[in-house]
Each structure stands twice: as C-alpha cells, then as structure tokens.
Design an enzyme around this catalytic site. Structure first.
Site, PDB file in Angstrom:
ATOM      1  N   GLY A  56      -7.510   8.333  -9.947  1.00 42.01           N
ATOM      2  CA  GLY A  56      -8.703   7.683 -10.530  1.00 42.01           C
ATOM      3  C   GLY A  56      -9.905   7.705  -9.590  1.00 42.01           C
ATOM      4  O   GLY A  56     -11.037   7.933 -10.014  1.00 42.01           O
ATOM      5  N   ASP A  63      -1.211  11.200  -0.719  1.00 44.11           N
ATOM      6  CA  ASP A  63      -0.273  10.319  -1.438  1.00 44.11           C
ATOM      7  C   ASP A  63       1.025  11.081  -1.668  1.00 44.11           C
ATOM      8  O   ASP A  63       0.988  12.280  -1.956  1.00 44.11           O
ATOM      9  CB  ASP A  63      -0.874   9.893  -2.801  1.00 44.11           C
ATOM     10  CG  ASP A  63      -0.269   8.588  -3.324  1.00 44.11           C
ATOM     11  OD1 ASP A  63       0.965   8.512  -3.424  1.00 44.11           O
ATOM     12  OD2 ASP A  63      -1.042   7.667  -3.625  1.00 44.11           O
ATOM     13  N   LYS A 112      -6.214  -5.873  -0.900  1.00 46.93           N
ATOM     14  CA  LYS A 112      -5.382  -6.567  -1.897  1.00 46.93           C
ATOM     15  C   LYS A 112      -5.144  -7.998  -1.413  1.00 46.93           C
ATOM     16  O   LYS A 112      -4.829  -8.212  -0.242  1.00 46.93           O
ATOM     17  CB  LYS A 112      -4.040  -5.849  -2.072  1.00 46.93           C
ATOM     18  CG  LYS A 112      -4.165  -4.333  -2.226  1.00 46.93           C
ATOM     19  CD  LYS A 112      -4.740  -3.914  -3.566  1.00 46.93           C
ATOM     20  CE  LYS A 112      -4.969  -2.408  -3.605  1.00 46.93           C
ATOM     21  NZ  LYS A 112      -5.678  -1.946  -4.798  1.00 46.93           N
TER      22      LYS A 112
HETATM   23  C1  LIG Z   1      -3.119   1.468  -6.551  1.00 50.52           C
HETATM   24  S1  LIG Z   1      -2.463   3.036  -6.363  1.00 50.52           S
HETATM   25  C2  LIG Z   1      -3.853   4.053  -6.191  1.00 50.52           C
HETATM   26  C3  LIG Z   1      -4.532   4.370  -7.474  1.00 50.52           C
HETATM   27  C4  LIG Z   1      -5.634   5.366  -7.310  1.00 50.52           C
HETATM   28  N1  LIG Z   1      -6.744   4.846  -6.519  1.00 50.52           N
HETATM   29  C5  LIG Z   1      -6.184   5.784  -8.655  1.00 50.52           C
HETATM   30  O1  LIG Z   1      -7.335   5.452  -8.932  1.00 50.52           O
HETATM   31  O2  LIG Z   1      -5.478   6.451  -9.413  1.00 50.52           O
HETATM   32  C6  LIG Z   1      -1.856   2.982  -4.749  1.00 50.52           C
HETATM   33  C7  LIG Z   1      -1.308   4.305  -4.236  1.00 50.52           C
HETATM   34  O3  LIG Z   1      -1.152   4.198  -2.831  1.00 50.52           O
HETATM   35  C8  LIG Z   1      -0.062   4.999  -2.478  1.00 50.52           C
HETATM   36  N2  LIG Z   1       0.379   4.588  -1.140  1.00 50.52           N
HETATM   37  C9  LIG Z   1       0.861   3.394  -0.752  1.00 50.52           C
HETATM   38  N3  LIG Z   1       1.116   3.419   0.565  1.00 50.52           N
HETATM   39  C10 LIG Z   1       0.786   4.657   1.009  1.00 50.52           C
HETATM   40  C11 LIG Z   1       0.810   5.280   2.278  1.00 50.52           C
HETATM   41  N4  LIG Z   1       1.243   4.659   3.370  1.00 50.52           N
HETATM   42  N5  LIG Z   1       0.360   6.556   2.366  1.00 50.52           N
HETATM   43  C12 LIG Z   1      -0.101   7.217   1.282  1.00 50.52           C
HETATM   44  N6  LIG Z   1      -0.138   6.655   0.052  1.00 50.52           N
HETATM   45  C13 LIG Z   1       0.299   5.404  -0.080  1.00 50.52           C
HETATM   46  C14 LIG Z   1       0.952   4.781  -3.578  1.00 50.52           C
HETATM   47  O4  LIG Z   1       1.849   5.877  -3.651  1.00 50.52           O
HETATM   48  C15 LIG Z   1       0.057   4.681  -4.807  1.00 50.52           C
HETATM   49  O5  LIG Z   1      -0.028   5.914  -5.466  1.00 50.52           O
END
Ligand SMILES: C[S@@+](CC[C@H](N)C(=O)[O-])C[C@H]1O[C@@H](n2cnc3c(N)ncnc32)[C@H](O)[C@@H]1O
Length: 350
Positions: free
Chosen positions: A218, A234, A300
């Site tokens: 997104g 990611d 968050k």
């Molecule tokens: C809230 S979602 C992101 C949504 C994104 N901004 C969108 O608009 O589609 C959070 C993302 O952070 C990723 N994530 C969490 N910890 C992470 C890390 N240490 N390294 C990379 N990605 C991570 C998760 O896999 C997840 O896809």
C-alpha cells in the site's frame, strides 16, 4: 475563564487531554479537562483570566492527538425545531467570521447529524450574512459543533491556526488498484506533512525510496504512483501489479538489518509493527548515517499511556539527532486513517 473543544479519534480522549494539559502548562497556561470515553472530543477549561488564549501560544499543528479545535462562545440546548437560527445569531452577535463550519463528533451518533448539518449550512450562512456577521477579511471561523439538530456548541477558531478541513478530517478515496487500505495512511501523511507547493520537489518522479515492512504494498503503491523507484523490504509477498511496474525491487530481508547499497535514497518509509522506541531508533540511525533525507513512519501504540510514550520516544529521538549535529524537522500526527498508531515525519534540514 475560557473553554475550548478539541476533536480527536474516539478512544483517544485521554491522550488528547493529557497532551493539551502538557502543552498548555509548557506555555504557562493552566486548566483542566472534561471528557467521556469514546465521545471523540475533549473540553479544556483555562483557569486563567479571559484574555489568555491557547491559540496565541500553541499551534494545532504541534498537537498530535487533536484534529481540530475552537474556543467556546455558547452552548445551546433544547432549541426549537421551528427556529434554530435566532438563538445562534443572538449568541454570536458582536463577532465577525470569515467562514462557517458545521461539524460533529467523529462517532456513529455524530455521523447521523451529517445530513442535517449539510442542509442547515446554506440558510445559516444567509442569516449570518444578513446580520453582517460574515466578512471574508475576518480572522475567525465559526464552528457549530452539533450533537443533534437542537443541541450544539458554538465556537470560533483562528483561521491560520486550525484545520481547514471539515471536522479536521481528510477524506480520501481508496484507489481501486491499491494493494491495501494502509495506502491511505501514506497518502494522508503526504497531504498533512508536505505543503502542496513542495510536492514537485519532495515527491518528484525519479527519487529513490525504501519501504520497510512493505507487503503487500500500500505504501509502495503511493511512492510508485509518484514515479519513484522503490526498494520494498519484507518477507511477505508484494502485489504483482506493483512488481509489474518495473519500479519496485523486492528484498526479503529484515527491515532492522537492511542497509542501502548506495547513498541515493531520498525517502524512507516504515510501517513495521514494532515497539515505537525501536522504530524511532531505526529512523534516527538512517538519518544520522545519511541513508535518507526524509522518513515517514508509523508508531504503533497498543499501550495505555499513549501520549506519554510518544513524547518519550520523540524526545529521545530529538536528543540523539541533536547530539549527532543533524538538524531535523520532527512532526507527528494522529491522522484520520491511523488507528492505534500515529504517523511521524523526520526531515533532515540542510
Ligand atoms: C502493517 S504491514 C505493512 C503494510 C504496508 N505498509 C501496506 O501498505 O501494504 C506490516 C508489515 O511489516 C512486515 N514486517 C514486520 N517486521 C518486519 C521486519 N523486521 N522486517 C521486514 N518486514 C517486517 C510484516 O511482514 C508486514 O508485512
């Protein structure tokens, strides 16, 4: 004594109240708050002589949890349905307004008043004009903060220190090809933090961006839409539609360990679900190392004392950047499309 109404997201009243009390006392103004859970606004009463004014000391922009505010002129209850206009006009005689806003709390019951508010705007504006209460050169905006068609609080805000948006809310249309609803958070952040006159420079095609925690895309979508080249970090999958643009490189890596290979990244954006202090430290690291010029990221906030937590995290970040000699613009806002989170901007000033 004067009273103010501050609008916030339902459920964030205590944070909004804690923040305004903190900011007011910092400015040497003292008062107390009245609020109820989930009413989506806070009443702040200044216990100062009546010439003290919050608007002269605090900018709405500096407040994280308030979307809009006004100073109370009158509270009207039990108005007659056959003539609501007369008591409103009588309450605001002696004032002058450049504009009129009919607003309501951002709650389910508040939204029920939206239709009436829309219909009532034209006759009320005409009546205000007839009574010479509207003057385009005036500095104040008249707010009707409505609970029903017969109960409302009237107030005024300073035109250049209030939100120009109705209810302080930026309504955005979800793009049909957007990979996730989160996309609206970054779009709103662009609108909120970056003046339109600077978009051609700060959001221009060809800039390089890194999106930490990018899946399904997104936020990357917003950067791609602006013509940028994006490194999306990611372990999760990115939307095919984004990969097909040729503007996105997907790295299945840990966002806390990823480092850009070249020093040509302008934007860092980050929506990883992690502890706020850990995310802010990472943003500071990128700025201090010169890995990006600007960062937009979410903090968050699942904890109870959200305001206190955010203040601590931002103060620590500011101190670290200051010690490293990095001059930085630091902004934070609880945007309309944010839920249990706020959005921040760190921008290196050169
Ligand atoms: C809230 S979602 C992101 C949504 C994104 N901004 C969108 O608009 O589609 C959070 C993302 O952070 C990723 N994530 C969490 N910890 C992470 C890390 N240490 N390294 C990379 N990605 C991570 C998760 O896999 C997840 O896809």
């Amino acid at each position: 004594m004067s009273q103010y109404i501050l609008y916030c997201r339902a459920g964030f009243e205590n944070d909004c109240a804690a923040e305004i009390q903190y900011k007011a006392s910092e400015a040497g103004l003292y008062g107390f708050c009245r609020t109820q859970p989930n009413q989506a606004y806070v009443e702040f009463e200044l216990t100062q002589p009546s010439d003290a004014c919050l608007f002269n000391q605090i900018k709405l922009d500096e407040l994280i949890f308030s979307r809009q505010w006004f100073k109370v002129i009158a509270k009207l209850e039990g108005m007659s349905e056959s003539d609501r206009i007369t008591p409103i006009i009588e309450s605001v005689l002696g004032h002058e307004f450049c504009e009129l806003k009919l607003e309501y709390p951002d709650t389910n019951s508040g939204k029920e008043i939206a239709g009436f508010a829309k219909k009532f705007t034209v006759p009320l504006r005409q009546a205000l004009k007839k009574n010479l209460l509207i003057n385009e050169q005036a500095n104040h905006v008249l707010h009707l903060f409505m609970f029903s068609s017969t109960q409302m609080i009237l107030g005024k805000s300073l035109k250049n220190n209030a939100s120009e948006l109705l209810n302080g809310i930026r309504r955005l249309k979800f793009p049909a090809d957007g990979p996730s609803r989160s996309t609206l958070k970054l779009e709103e952040a662009f609108h909120h933090f970056i003046p339109k006159s600077e978009w051609d420079d700060r959001l221009r095609p060809g800039l390089n961006a890194v999106d930490l925690g990018a899946a399904p895309g997104g936020w990357t979508y917003q950067l791609v839409r602006k013509g940028m080249m994006v490194s999306a970090i990611d372990n999760g999958p990115m939307a095919d539609s984004l990969m097909e643009t040729g503007q996105v490189k997907h790295f299945k890596e840990d966002g806390f360990k990823y480092q850009p290979k070249k020093h040509n990244v302008y934007w860092l954006v980050c929506d990883m679900v992690e502890k706020p202090s850990r995310v802010a430290k990472l943003m500071v690291k990128w700025l201090i190392n010169g890995w990006c010029e600007e960062a937009i990221f979410n903090l968050k906030l699942p904890m109870k004392q959200r305001f206190q937590n955010v203040m601590q995290v931002l103060e620590d970040a500011e101190a670290q950047l200051y010690q490293a000699g990095i001059q930085t613009e630091i902004r934070a806002k609880h945007l309309y499309h944010d839920r249990e989170e706020i959005t921040c901007l760190f921008r290196r000033i050169r």
